[in-house]
Design a protein around this motif. Structure first.
Motif, PDB file in Angstrom:
ATOM      1  N   GLY A   6      12.496   6.859   3.313  1.00 32.04           N
ATOM      2  CA  GLY A   6      13.275   7.970   2.716  1.00 32.04           C
ATOM      3  C   GLY A   6      12.499   8.878   1.553  1.00 32.04           C
ATOM      4  N   ARG A   7      13.373   9.857   1.130  1.00 33.24           N
ATOM      5  CA  ARG A   7      12.644  10.842   0.092  1.00 33.24           C
ATOM      6  C   ARG A   7      12.229  10.011  -1.115  1.00 33.24           C
ATOM      7  NH1 ARG A   7      10.581  13.332  -3.194  1.00 33.24           N
ATOM      8  NH2 ARG A   7      10.617  15.559  -3.664  1.00 33.24           N
ATOM      9  N   GLY A   8      12.950   9.260  -1.467  1.00 32.43           N
ATOM     10  CA  GLY A   8      12.828   8.522  -2.609  1.00 32.43           C
ATOM     11  C   GLY A   8      11.440   7.618  -2.788  1.00 32.43           C
ATOM     12  N   ALA A   9      10.848   7.258  -1.615  1.00 33.67           N
ATOM     13  CA  ALA A   9       9.827   6.306  -1.589  1.00 33.67           C
ATOM     14  C   ALA A   9       8.633   7.077  -2.068  1.00 33.67           C
ATOM     15  CB  ALA A   9       9.671   5.899  -0.065  1.00 33.67           C
ATOM     16  N   PHE A  10       8.625   8.512  -1.695  1.00 35.02           N
ATOM     17  CA  PHE A  10       7.564   9.423  -2.233  1.00 35.02           C
ATOM     18  C   PHE A  10       7.312   9.272  -3.532  1.00 35.02           C
ATOM     19  CE2 PHE A  10       8.452  10.880   2.129  1.00 35.02           C
ATOM     20  CZ  PHE A  10       7.009  10.721   2.660  1.00 35.02           C
ATOM     21  N   GLY A  11       8.294   9.143  -4.391  1.00 35.69           N
ATOM     22  CA  GLY A  11       7.869   9.089  -5.936  1.00 35.69           C
ATOM     23  C   GLY A  11       7.001   8.128  -6.309  1.00 35.69           C
ATOM     24  N   ASP A  12       6.574   7.064  -5.542  1.00 30.87           N
ATOM     25  CA  ASP A  12       5.818   6.053  -5.681  1.00 30.87           C
ATOM     26  C   ASP A  12       4.534   5.859  -4.864  1.00 30.87           C
ATOM     27  OD1 ASP A  12       5.014   3.849  -7.559  1.00 30.87           O
ATOM     28  OD2 ASP A  12       5.936   2.428  -6.550  1.00 30.87           O
ATOM     29  N   ILE A  13       4.289   7.012  -4.126  1.00 33.99           N
ATOM     30  CA  ILE A  13       3.273   7.131  -3.143  1.00 33.99           C
ATOM     31  C   ILE A  13       2.030   6.454  -3.535  1.00 33.99           C
ATOM     32  CG2 ILE A  13       2.997   9.682  -3.181  1.00 33.99           C
ATOM     33  CD1 ILE A  13       3.326   7.599   0.190  1.00 33.99           C
ATOM     34  N   ASN A  14       1.545   7.152  -4.576  1.00 32.94           N
ATOM     35  CA  ASN A  14       0.051   6.650  -4.858  1.00 32.94           C
ATOM     36  C   ASN A  14      -0.170   5.392  -4.881  1.00 32.94           C
ATOM     37  OD1 ASN A  14      -2.446   7.619  -5.365  1.00 32.94           O
ATOM     38  ND2 ASN A  14      -2.353   6.618  -7.395  1.00 32.94           N
ATOM     39  N   ARG A  15       0.705   4.437  -5.619  1.00 33.60           N
ATOM     40  CA  ARG A  15       0.414   3.278  -5.941  1.00 33.60           C
ATOM     41  C   ARG A  15       0.795   2.306  -4.493  1.00 33.60           C
ATOM     42  NH1 ARG A  15       3.250  -1.206  -5.116  1.00 33.60           N
ATOM     43  NH2 ARG A  15       4.967  -0.145  -4.766  1.00 33.60           N
ATOM     44  N   THR A  16       1.606   2.773  -3.636  1.00 32.63           N
ATOM     45  CA  THR A  16       1.888   2.067  -2.455  1.00 32.63           C
ATOM     46  C   THR A  16       0.502   2.374  -1.465  1.00 32.63           C
ATOM     47  OG1 THR A  16       4.339   2.726  -2.580  1.00 32.63           O
ATOM     48  CG2 THR A  16       3.216   2.108  -0.286  1.00 32.63           C
ATOM     49  N   VAL A  17      -0.010   3.592  -1.546  1.00 37.08           N
ATOM     50  CA  VAL A  17      -1.080   3.762  -0.646  1.00 37.08           C
ATOM     51  C   VAL A  17      -2.234   2.906  -1.056  1.00 37.08           C
ATOM     52  CG1 VAL A  17      -2.665   5.758   0.025  1.00 37.08           C
ATOM     53  CG2 VAL A  17      -0.390   6.322   0.021  1.00 37.08           C
ATOM     54  N   LEU A  18      -2.577   2.934  -2.284  1.00 38.68           N
ATOM     55  CA  LEU A  18      -3.833   2.215  -2.855  1.00 38.68           C
ATOM     56  C   LEU A  18      -3.502   0.804  -2.516  1.00 38.68           C
ATOM     57  CD1 LEU A  18      -4.754   4.243  -6.069  1.00 38.68           C
ATOM     58  CD2 LEU A  18      -5.635   4.425  -3.731  1.00 38.68           C
ATOM     59  N   ASP A  19      -2.196   0.216  -2.871  1.00 39.20           N
ATOM     60  CA  ASP A  19      -2.220  -1.128  -2.668  1.00 39.20           C
ATOM     61  C   ASP A  19      -2.510  -1.644  -1.236  1.00 39.20           C
ATOM     62  OD1 ASP A  19      -1.276  -3.624  -3.797  1.00 39.20           O
ATOM     63  OD2 ASP A  19       0.286  -3.401  -2.299  1.00 39.20           O
TER      64      ASP A  19
END
Length: 403
Positions: free
Chosen positions: A256-269
């Motif tokens: 959902g939209r809220g998950a994009f708030g932490d997108i950089n950490r998620t992508v890199l991990d």
């Protein structure tokens, strides 16, 4: 103060133990190659690639990273990524991967810190315009990876190893590669051939596994970060996020939209783990097929919704005019030998610039290097200085004498 021999011996033994644990693909410190060999090495405290990182950090070109655009030029926001932060992120990502794969972290750090030194004011837009100008003036095109090498190896003559210069030259974060394998040999003829190939518009892969790690780290470092920055400065919104690729949503677990708030950490991990899993005990640095497809889709999304966004490129023609005017004006200053021009103070007569380079460079090459080295702020100041009239200070003003 001299280090006691007993301590020096212990440090040498400790370093030897660490190197014995490196992967067979790793670059050994003893394999370094400098062009001149004129500066003494002391590998116990500062191994050669560690020393190269220091030489890059202490260069004048590195100090100018601090005010160079990454993506969002002319945006007043202290929280978005500038070039100096980007290279630190690439270094951190690269060393994380390199540590897991038992590669030479000092070499990774040196390549990462130097890889974007050749970027010009206003990021890739500035590079595009400077490329046009260089071609028009008969000095070839402009590529920031070649310019990074030029600043470190020619303009400032930092006497870096061929392994570091090759890694800097062969980074290419805009191109997507699923798999990277080493190319070339550690000698200057191989490096010169790659340089010529890239100057002609081609591409080349690094000669070390560490260079391949930096290239792939650069490729993933800006994906989530640029998206997060675009949301921060409201260049994109919910209507853009509705087009975010479905395979990326699945791979990164975005619901959902809220998950994009932490997108950089998620992508890199997710992507760092994927690279490690697919590169361990392999002869390449690679993504899985699923992650590779996701990275390609992510880059396409950013290109369409961020880099080509109308709000971001609204000042394109004004910036093009500024580059063209400044290039012609500085070229004229050199032709007329106007010693009060900033090109003399901040390049031609600067004590840190190689005298051999200054003597050999054509006027248009000096202009190219001067503009490429500018920060965004200095570029704007130089433009205003060259185009606005200078007020004449008088002893008197209307209404009486000046105090």
């Amino acid at each position: 103060m001299e280090i006691p021999q007993s301590i020096s011996d212990w440090m040498a033994e400790s370093m030897a133990r660490r190197e014995s644990l490196l992967s067979p693909r790793a670059t050994m410190n003893a394999d370094y190659l400098r062009r001149s060999g004129r500066r003494p090495e002391e590998p116990v405290i500062r191994p050669p690639f560690f020393r190269d990182a220091d030489r890059i950090v202490h260069s004048k070109a590195y100090s100018r990273y601090v005010d160079k655009t990454q993506v969002f030029y002319l945006v007043e926001n202290d929280h978005i990524t500038h070039r100096v932060l980007h290279v630190q992120l690439v270094s951190k990502i690269g060393r994380t991967i390199g540590r897991a794969l038992n590669l030479n972290e000092d070499l990774i750090e040196a390549i990462a810190l130097g890889h974007d030194i050749g970027h010009v004011p206003y990021g890739h837009l500035g590079e595009e315009i400077l490329d046009e100008l260089c071609t028009e003036h008969g000095i070839g095109g402009f590529r920031h990876n070649v310019q990074s090498v030029r600043f470190l190896d020619t303009v400032e003559d930092r006497d870096l190893t061929v392994q570091v210069l090759d890694g800097i030259l062969c980074h290419n974060g805009e191109v997507h590669d699923r798999s990277l394998t080493v190319e070339g040999e550690a000698h200057w003829d191989s490096f010169a051939e790659k340089l010529q190939r890239i100057e002609a518009g081609g591409d080349a892969l690094p000669l070390t596994a560490e260079g391949c790690v930096v290239r792939i780290a650069d490729s993933i470092s800006y994906l989530g970060r640029d998206l997060a920055d675009a949301l921060e400065v409201e260049v994109i919104g919910d209507e853009d996020l509705a087009d975010f690729p479905e395979n990326c949503m699945a791979l990164f677990g975005i619901t959902g939209r809220g998950a994009f708030g932490d997108i950089n950490r998620t992508v890199l991990d997710v992507l760092i783990r994927d690279i490690i899993a697919n590169s361990y005990d392999a002869d390449c640095i690679a993504f899985s097929a699923e992650a590779s497809a996701c990275v390609a889709a992510f880059k396409d999304f950013n290109m369409q919704h961020i880099y080509g966004n109308g709000r971001l490129i609204a000042n394109r023609e004004k910036i093009r005019f500024m580059f063209r005017y400044l290039f012609d004006r500085i070229l004229e200053d050199i032709g007329e030998e106007r010693r009060d021009s900033p090109v003399y103070e901040d390049l031609i007569d600067a004590p840190w610039a190689s005298r051999g380079y200054i003597a050999a460079a054509a006027p248009a090459e000096l202009v190219r290097d001067f503009i490429a080295g500018m920060t965004d702020r200095y570029f704007e100041q130089a433009f205003r200085r060259s185009i606005l009239p200078v007020r004449v200070r008088s002893r008197y003003r209307a209404g009486g004498a000046l105090p």
